[in-house]
Motif scaffolding. Sequence first.
Motif, short mmCIF file in Angstrom:
data_model
loop_
_atom_site.label_atom_id
_atom_site.label_comp_id
_atom_site.label_asym_id
_atom_site.label_seq_id
_atom_site.Cartn_x
_atom_site.Cartn_y
_atom_site.Cartn_z
N ASP A 138 11.88 -3.72 -10.79
CA ASP A 138 10.94 -4.10 -9.74
C ASP A 138 9.59 -3.48 -10.09
O ASP A 138 9.23 -2.40 -9.61
CB ASP A 138 11.43 -3.64 -8.37
N VAL A 139 8.85 -4.17 -10.93
CA VAL A 139 7.57 -3.67 -11.42
C VAL A 139 6.61 -3.47 -10.25
O VAL A 139 5.89 -2.46 -10.18
CB VAL A 139 6.95 -4.65 -12.44
N GLU A 140 6.61 -4.43 -9.34
CA GLU A 140 5.68 -4.36 -8.22
C GLU A 140 5.93 -3.12 -7.37
O GLU A 140 4.98 -2.47 -6.92
CB GLU A 140 5.82 -5.63 -7.37
N ASP A 141 7.18 -2.76 -7.16
CA ASP A 141 7.51 -1.57 -6.38
C ASP A 141 7.01 -0.30 -7.08
O ASP A 141 6.44 0.58 -6.44
CB ASP A 141 9.03 -1.50 -6.14
N ASP A 142 7.22 -0.22 -8.38
CA ASP A 142 6.74 0.96 -9.12
C ASP A 142 5.22 1.02 -9.12
O ASP A 142 4.63 2.09 -8.99
CB ASP A 142 7.26 0.93 -10.56
N LEU A 143 4.58 -0.13 -9.26
CA LEU A 143 3.13 -0.18 -9.24
C LEU A 143 2.58 0.22 -7.87
O LEU A 143 1.57 0.90 -7.77
CB LEU A 143 2.66 -1.58 -9.62
N ALA A 144 3.30 -0.18 -6.80
CA ALA A 144 2.87 0.16 -5.44
C ALA A 144 2.86 1.68 -5.22
O ALA A 144 2.03 2.19 -4.48
CB ALA A 144 3.78 -0.52 -4.41
#
Length: 184
Positions: A138-144
């Motif tokens: 979950d790239v978006e979660d890590d980026l968030a």
Amino acid sequence: MATPSSPFAFFDELFNKIGERLQPPAWAVHEIQHRAVLFLNHVLQQEPEAQQRLVRQQGRVVQFQWRFVTMQLVATPAGLLDLAPEGATPELTLTVTQDSPFDIVRSSLRGDRPAVQITGDVQLAAEVNWLVDHVRWDVEDDLARLIGDVPAHAIGTGARRVVAALRKFVGDRTGRAAAASGAE
């Protein structure tokens, strides 16, 4: 393998020659493998079912091969992965049979998996297949966590659009190439 008419044929040949002649030092390979294990464990920790499945496979060694790259992983009692000890005998060997990195990227953009030769334990292969099918980063979660929810979502949406456009482009080109070869 790239076809002779492929625009990537030159790059495939160049990649082959470089890979045959330039071998990174052992310490660099070991460090890259450790980083890959850290990344895989980060992704696995986001999926409890995957960790439970790996606990059942603890101590079992899987070897991954592609061209001149080999990596052996072992399942740990914590349901994570570690580099297998030197000289460990793999119970499962997965060999990517596509030689060209460009063909692998192209098939990935189409949503296909690269061709893999499987040798060894069938049950372990089924578990690895389940992991490949169900565990996603979950790239978006890590980026968030780094930049906040709203900017991460905007970047994620943009990235998904780019990937969709690339898939469409690759699919269109593949379809036209197949139609052209069928017309001959």
